[in-house]
Structures are given as structure tokens and as C-alpha cells.
Design a protein around this motif. Structure first.
Motif, PDB file in Angstrom:
ATOM      1  N   TYR A 139     -33.930 -69.507 -44.793  1.00  0.00           N
ATOM      2  CA  TYR A 139     -32.941 -70.338 -44.940  1.00  0.00           C
ATOM      3  C   TYR A 139     -33.305 -71.647 -45.277  1.00  0.00           C
ATOM      4  O   TYR A 139     -33.574 -72.536 -46.710  1.00  0.00           O
ATOM      5  N   ASP A 140     -34.501 -72.169 -44.521  1.00  0.00           N
ATOM      6  CA  ASP A 140     -34.687 -73.644 -44.821  1.00  0.00           C
ATOM      7  C   ASP A 140     -36.117 -74.081 -45.727  1.00  0.00           C
ATOM      8  O   ASP A 140     -36.440 -74.676 -46.079  1.00  0.00           O
ATOM      9  N   MET A 141     -36.628 -73.432 -45.899  1.00  0.00           N
ATOM     10  CA  MET A 141     -38.033 -72.742 -46.906  1.00  0.00           C
ATOM     11  C   MET A 141     -37.957 -73.808 -47.953  1.00  0.00           C
ATOM     12  O   MET A 141     -38.867 -74.757 -48.544  1.00  0.00           O
ATOM     13  N   PRO A 142     -36.240 -73.611 -48.989  1.00  0.00           N
ATOM     14  CA  PRO A 142     -36.879 -74.821 -49.698  1.00  0.00           C
ATOM     15  C   PRO A 142     -36.888 -75.985 -49.479  1.00  0.00           C
ATOM     16  O   PRO A 142     -37.034 -76.377 -50.781  1.00  0.00           O
ATOM     17  N   ARG A 143     -35.752 -76.125 -48.925  1.00  0.00           N
ATOM     18  CA  ARG A 143     -35.669 -77.519 -48.319  1.00  0.00           C
ATOM     19  C   ARG A 143     -37.190 -78.558 -47.661  1.00  0.00           C
ATOM     20  O   ARG A 143     -37.533 -79.447 -47.580  1.00  0.00           O
ATOM     21  N   PHE A 144     -38.337 -77.470 -47.193  1.00  0.00           N
ATOM     22  CA  PHE A 144     -39.836 -77.685 -47.531  1.00  0.00           C
ATOM     23  C   PHE A 144     -40.596 -77.992 -49.099  1.00  0.00           C
ATOM     24  O   PHE A 144     -41.957 -78.248 -48.553  1.00  0.00           O
ATOM     25  N   GLY A 145     -39.884 -77.072 -49.791  1.00  0.00           N
ATOM     26  CA  GLY A 145     -40.750 -77.724 -50.720  1.00  0.00           C
ATOM     27  C   GLY A 145     -40.920 -76.191 -51.448  1.00  0.00           C
ATOM     28  O   GLY A 145     -42.123 -76.461 -51.944  1.00  0.00           O
ATOM     29  N   CYS A 146     -40.791 -74.691 -50.981  1.00  0.00           N
ATOM     30  CA  CYS A 146     -41.682 -73.671 -50.768  1.00  0.00           C
ATOM     31  C   CYS A 146     -40.291 -72.646 -50.987  1.00  0.00           C
ATOM     32  O   CYS A 146     -39.065 -72.299 -49.947  1.00  0.00           O
ATOM     33  N   TRP A 147     -40.358 -71.739 -51.837  1.00  0.00           N
ATOM     34  CA  TRP A 147     -39.183 -70.559 -51.892  1.00  0.00           C
ATOM     35  C   TRP A 147     -39.932 -69.581 -51.384  1.00  0.00           C
ATOM     36  O   TRP A 147     -41.002 -68.845 -51.783  1.00  0.00           O
ATOM     37  N   PRO A 148     -39.149 -69.064 -50.332  1.00  0.00           N
ATOM     38  CA  PRO A 148     -40.342 -67.387 -49.828  1.00  0.00           C
ATOM     39  C   PRO A 148     -39.697 -66.253 -51.021  1.00  0.00           C
ATOM     40  O   PRO A 148     -39.460 -66.637 -51.818  1.00  0.00           O
ATOM     41  N   SER A 149     -41.092 -65.216 -50.320  1.00  0.00           N
ATOM     42  CA  SER A 149     -41.775 -64.314 -51.494  1.00  0.00           C
ATOM     43  C   SER A 149     -40.788 -63.101 -51.189  1.00  0.00           C
ATOM     44  O   SER A 149     -40.064 -63.581 -50.279  1.00  0.00           O
ATOM     45  N   VAL A 150     -40.379 -61.996 -51.962  1.00  0.00           N
ATOM     46  CA  VAL A 150     -40.035 -61.042 -51.754  1.00  0.00           C
ATOM     47  C   VAL A 150     -40.482 -60.398 -49.908  1.00  0.00           C
ATOM     48  O   VAL A 150     -39.735 -59.602 -49.105  1.00  0.00           O
ATOM     49  N   LYS A 151     -41.808 -60.874 -49.620  1.00  0.00           N
ATOM     50  CA  LYS A 151     -42.590 -60.665 -48.929  1.00  0.00           C
ATOM     51  C   LYS A 151     -42.250 -60.779 -47.477  1.00  0.00           C
ATOM     52  O   LYS A 151     -42.255 -60.366 -46.441  1.00  0.00           O
ATOM     53  N   THR A 152     -41.534 -62.376 -47.623  1.00  0.00           N
ATOM     54  CA  THR A 152     -41.055 -62.746 -46.248  1.00  0.00           C
ATOM     55  C   THR A 152     -39.823 -62.899 -46.352  1.00  0.00           C
ATOM     56  O   THR A 152     -39.246 -62.632 -44.886  1.00  0.00           O
ATOM     57  N   PHE A 153     -39.482 -62.806 -47.041  1.00  0.00           N
ATOM     58  CA  PHE A 153     -37.665 -62.040 -47.221  1.00  0.00           C
ATOM     59  C   PHE A 153     -37.469 -60.713 -46.682  1.00  0.00           C
ATOM     60  O   PHE A 153     -36.845 -60.843 -45.492  1.00  0.00           O
ATOM     61  N   ASN A 154     -38.454 -59.767 -46.925  1.00  0.00           N
ATOM     62  CA  ASN A 154     -38.471 -58.268 -45.894  1.00  0.00           C
ATOM     63  C   ASN A 154     -38.578 -58.601 -44.755  1.00  0.00           C
ATOM     64  O   ASN A 154     -38.298 -57.406 -43.978  1.00  0.00           O
ATOM     65  N   LEU A 155     -39.823 -59.465 -44.275  1.00  0.00           N
ATOM     66  CA  LEU A 155     -40.289 -59.566 -43.147  1.00  0.00           C
ATOM     67  C   LEU A 155     -38.575 -60.066 -41.970  1.00  0.00           C
ATOM     68  O   LEU A 155     -39.014 -59.339 -41.387  1.00  0.00           O
ATOM     69  N   VAL A 156     -38.160 -61.017 -42.968  1.00  0.00           N
ATOM     70  CA  VAL A 156     -36.756 -60.933 -41.903  1.00  0.00           C
ATOM     71  C   VAL A 156     -35.807 -59.803 -41.869  1.00  0.00           C
ATOM     72  O   VAL A 156     -35.482 -59.045 -40.720  1.00  0.00           O
ATOM     73  N   LEU A 157     -35.808 -58.650 -42.571  1.00  0.00           N
ATOM     74  CA  LEU A 157     -35.268 -57.951 -42.632  1.00  0.00           C
ATOM     75  C   LEU A 157     -35.730 -57.141 -41.504  1.00  0.00           C
ATOM     76  O   LEU A 157     -34.581 -56.292 -41.057  1.00  0.00           O
ATOM     77  N   HIS A 158     -36.564 -56.613 -41.613  1.00  0.00           N
ATOM     78  CA  HIS A 158     -37.413 -55.819 -40.871  1.00  0.00           C
ATOM     79  C   HIS A 158     -37.007 -56.154 -39.454  1.00  0.00           C
ATOM     80  O   HIS A 158     -37.474 -55.194 -38.412  1.00  0.00           O
ATOM     81  N   LEU A 159     -37.376 -57.646 -39.499  1.00  0.00           N
ATOM     82  CA  LEU A 159     -36.913 -57.958 -38.022  1.00  0.00           C
ATOM     83  C   LEU A 159     -36.205 -57.575 -37.585  1.00  0.00           C
ATOM     84  O   LEU A 159     -34.933 -56.785 -36.254  1.00  0.00           O
ATOM     85  N   LEU A 160     -35.111 -58.091 -38.050  1.00  0.00           N
ATOM     86  CA  LEU A 160     -33.410 -57.206 -37.629  1.00  0.00           C
ATOM     87  C   LEU A 160     -33.148 -56.149 -37.140  1.00  0.00           C
ATOM     88  O   LEU A 160     -32.587 -55.865 -36.781  1.00  0.00           O
ATOM     89  N   VAL A 161     -33.424 -54.782 -38.256  1.00  0.00           N
ATOM     90  CA  VAL A 161     -33.207 -53.986 -38.291  1.00  0.00           C
ATOM     91  C   VAL A 161     -34.517 -53.028 -37.108  1.00  0.00           C
ATOM     92  O   VAL A 161     -34.047 -52.113 -36.083  1.00  0.00           O
TER      93      VAL A 161
END
Length: 391
Positions: A139-161
Motif C-alpha cells: 500500500y505504501d509503495m506510491p508514497r515512495f514514488g513507485c507503483w506496484p506491478s501486477v507481479k508484486t500485487f500477485n505476490l501479496v495475494l499468494h502470500l495471503l492465500v
């Protein structure tokens, strides 16, 4: 007479005043700082990396970073931050990792990539088990000036599952527009897996309708995941319905798809259908893998068709597919039960060729079967003889 050689600096305090300070007399936090960081010479980025790589004590990393930050040539980069965070994470110093991340956010000394944040998320989630911090990093990535890729987004989803935090999966999924993430098939497959594992099969099936809306196409993994969920819950016929659907949509089933179906039929004791499906998959142009043969072997063993199981095992070995230890154990038990002593020799030899060692209980069964084959009556003395042979 007073001697001229009298030593006036004899008191410990006076001695200390006359000595040159050394690292051993400085505070411990100061002595932990590598000597190179004390030099006034300008340090290149590679030299700085070498300094932090050489640090043996992870607890000294922050001290060294603080000292480096006070130098005129302080210019951290992504490689340095990655090295520091990896060192701290491996030592499970996650409060220190938080400290570094806060420093990065406040200093804004360099631009960081999506790969960097994916590494931080892996450290928080996979190494430390701090799932909430992994989500917050996303969630904080945009505050660092970096928008997440779908690969990073999917990593978090996979981690939750994988950690069975199914209720949070949907919350994160809904954040995709705010994070600028374009949903792909992999993302939807993870959602389906989470829904199946949480027992929400109807919702998982509804996600299939989400694919065209997200301009994605389902693949063999999509259907295999759904089939597995259905088979685990005894809905094998519905799983075969999905097989027809995927073929109608031009999606070729792979060996994993068929293995799931064979396992589902076996669970329902529909052994003949499972055995037949192995031949059908070949006709459909799908080559069986070792797991395919193993599932069919289990079908034969569960059906107590031990003579056929032995022949099928010979077929597996000829294809250089090694049966599991459990299947050897079940086959030996079955052959002993049926007093098929003549078949035991090949099974035992092949088992040991594969590196499996029969356990004490298996030897007891084998010897007992041999004794009972040679004698119509069984007595206590025979049991004692068996114990003597084994021990």
C-alpha cells in the motif's frame, strides 16, 4: 638522592591521558563501525557495498548506516538498501527493517524499483511471517514514488492465500485500481485458489465470468484449480463438466488436470474409470507424468487388485518412473495377504534398487507369509522362529 629515572606517569588516569585512543578503548557502538567509514577518502558505491557486505554482526548494520549517513559522500542506492534489509531480515531484526524503511521514506535519496519492494515484501512475509507489514508495504509503495506491478500485487495475494488469510484477499484485490494494477489471469487464479480452499466453490466458479470483464483468458491452471476444489468436495462429475468446457473453449488440459480427475475418481472408489482415464489422456495428446502413473497404481492397490498392481508397477519401472514407498508397502501387504510369495521377490528387489529399505514390520509379514505357504498349520514356535530370523 632522588633518581632522575623516577616515573611520574604511574597513575592509571594519568596513563590514559598520555595514550593515543584506539578502537578498543572507544565505545562499543563506535568500534562496530568499519574502519573504512572513518577514512576521509571518498568512497565509491561499490566500496560502500563491500563495507556493508563484510559486516558479520547484523546488529551493527544500523550503527554503520548512521555513521555513513553523516559522511559528505553519503549517497545510498537500491543495491545498498537491498543488502541492508536482507541482512537484517535474515537475522529477524524486523524492527530495524522498519527503521530503514522509515529512513528511506524521509530521506528520499534515491529512486527505488518494483523489484526492491517485492524483495521487502518477501522478507516481511516469507522470512518473518509479518503479513500485515507485507500488505502495508504494498500500500505504501506510491508514497515512495513507485507503483506496484501486477507481479508484486500477485505476490501479496499468494502470500495471503498460502497463510489462509482468505478474508483479507478480497480486501487487497479491491485495492488494485487505487494502486494502478491491471488484473491478469494469474491474479484471478490466485483468487480462485483462495475461494476453493475456503470452501466457497460457487464463488470460485463465478470468478470464471470475471475473466472476460478483466480482458483476461482462463488457462489450464484456472480449470485445474477449480477441478481440484470440486473433487476434494466429492463433486467429480461437475469437475468433468469443466473438462468439457475447457475443451470447448480451446484450452488443452495438461497432465495435472487429468491427475486431479484420476485422484477424484479414486476417492469415490471409481477405480476402473480412473484407470481408463490414463489411456484417454494419451488419446487426447497429453503425455502422462510420473504422478499420473502413481495415481493409477493407487487405484489398483485400493481396489486390492494386487496382481494387476504388480504388472502395472513393472510397466512404470520400464518407463523409468519410480513408485512411491507407500505403494511398495501396500503391494507387499496385499501379496502377503493373498500368499503370493512368488511375486514378492521382484517387488523386494526393485524396492531396494530404488533405495527403499523394508522396515521390520514388512519383513515380519513377508517371513510369516513364506512360513504359512510352506505349512498348512501355524503355531507359536513358528512365530518365535520368525522373531529369531528378524532379530
Amino acid at each position: 638522592m632522588i633518581s632522575r629515572s623516577t616515573k611520574f606517569v604511574t597513575h592509571p588516569i594519568l596513563q590514559s591521558l598520555t595514550q593515543t585512543p584506539s578502537f578498543s578503548t572507544l565505545p562499543s557502538s563506535f568500534s562496530q563501525i568499519p574502519k573504512k567509514l572513518h577514512h576521509k577518502d571518498w568512497l565509491s558505491p561499490n566500496e560502500v557495498l563491500q563495507v556493508f557486505t563484510a559486516l558479520q554482526d547484523p546488529n551493527s548494520v544500523l550503527t554503520a548506516l548512521d555513521h555513513y549517513s553523516k559522511r559528505k559522500d553519503y549517497k545510498p542506492n537500491e543495491a545498498l538498501y537491498t543488502l541492508i534489509i536482507d541482512k537484517l531480515a535474515r537475522a529477524h531484526l524486523f524492527d530495524a527493517v522498519d527503521n530503514v524503511m522509515n529512513r528511506i521514506k524521509s530521506e528520499r535519496k534515491c529512486r527505488l524499483s518494483d523489484d526492491f519492494f517485492r524483495g521487502v515484501i518477501k522478507n516481511y512475509g516469507n522470512v518473518g511471517g509479518h503479513i500485515k507489514k507485507a500488505i502495508q508495504t504494498l500500500y505504501d509503495m506510491p508514497r515512495f514514488g513507485c507503483w506496484p506491478s501486477v507481479k508484486t500485487f500477485n505476490l501479496v495475494l499468494h502470500l495471503l492465500v498460502s497463510t489462509k488469510m482468505f478474508d483479507v484477499v478480497h480486501q487487497v484485490y479491491l485495492m488494485s485500481p487505487q494502486l494502478g494494477v491491471e488484473i491478469d489471469a494469474c491474479c484471478l487464479n490466485i483468487i480462485i485458489k483462495g475461494l476453493c480452499e475456503s470452501g466457497k466453490l460457487d464463488s470460485a466458479l463465478q470468478v470464471l465470468d470475471e475473466f472476460p470483464q478483466q480482458k483476461c483468458e482462463p488457462n489450464a491452471l484456472t480449470f485445474s484449480t477449480l477441478m481440484h476444489g470440486l473433487c476434494v468436495n466429492g463433486k467429480v462429475d461437475e469437475a468433468f463438466g469443466l473438462l468439457k468446457r475447457m475443451e470447448n473453449e480451446g484450452i488443452e488440459p495438461d497432465s495435472v488436470t487429468f491427475n486431479i480427475l484420476i485422484a477424484g475418481l479414486r476417492k469415490q472408489k471409481r477405480y476402473d474409470e480412473g484407470i481408463e482415464l490414463l489411456e484417454q489422456m494419451k488419446l487426447k495428446g497429453c503425455a502422462p507424468n510420473p504422478a499420473s502413473y502413481q495415481e493409477v497404481l493407487y487405484c489398483l492397490l485400493d481396489a486390492q487388485r494386487f496382481a494387476e498392481a504388480k504388472q502395472f508397477m513393472i510397466r512404470m519401472v520400464s518407463k523409468r518412473v519410480g513408485p512411491s514407498f507407500v505403494s511398495y508397502k501396500q503391494l507387499i501387504q496385499g501379496l502377503c495377504k493373498e500368499n503370493r510369495v512368488e511375486d514378492l521377490d521382484w517387488v523386494l528387489r526393485q524396492m531396494m534398487r530404488q533405495g527403499f529399505v523394508p522396515k521390520m514390520g514388512m519383513w515380519r509379514q513377508i517371513i510369516r507369509s513364506v512360513f504359512s505357504k510352506k505349512s498348512n498349520h501355524y503355531c507359536v514356535s513358528c512365530e518365535e522362529t520368525i522373531d529369531d530370523l528378524i532379530t
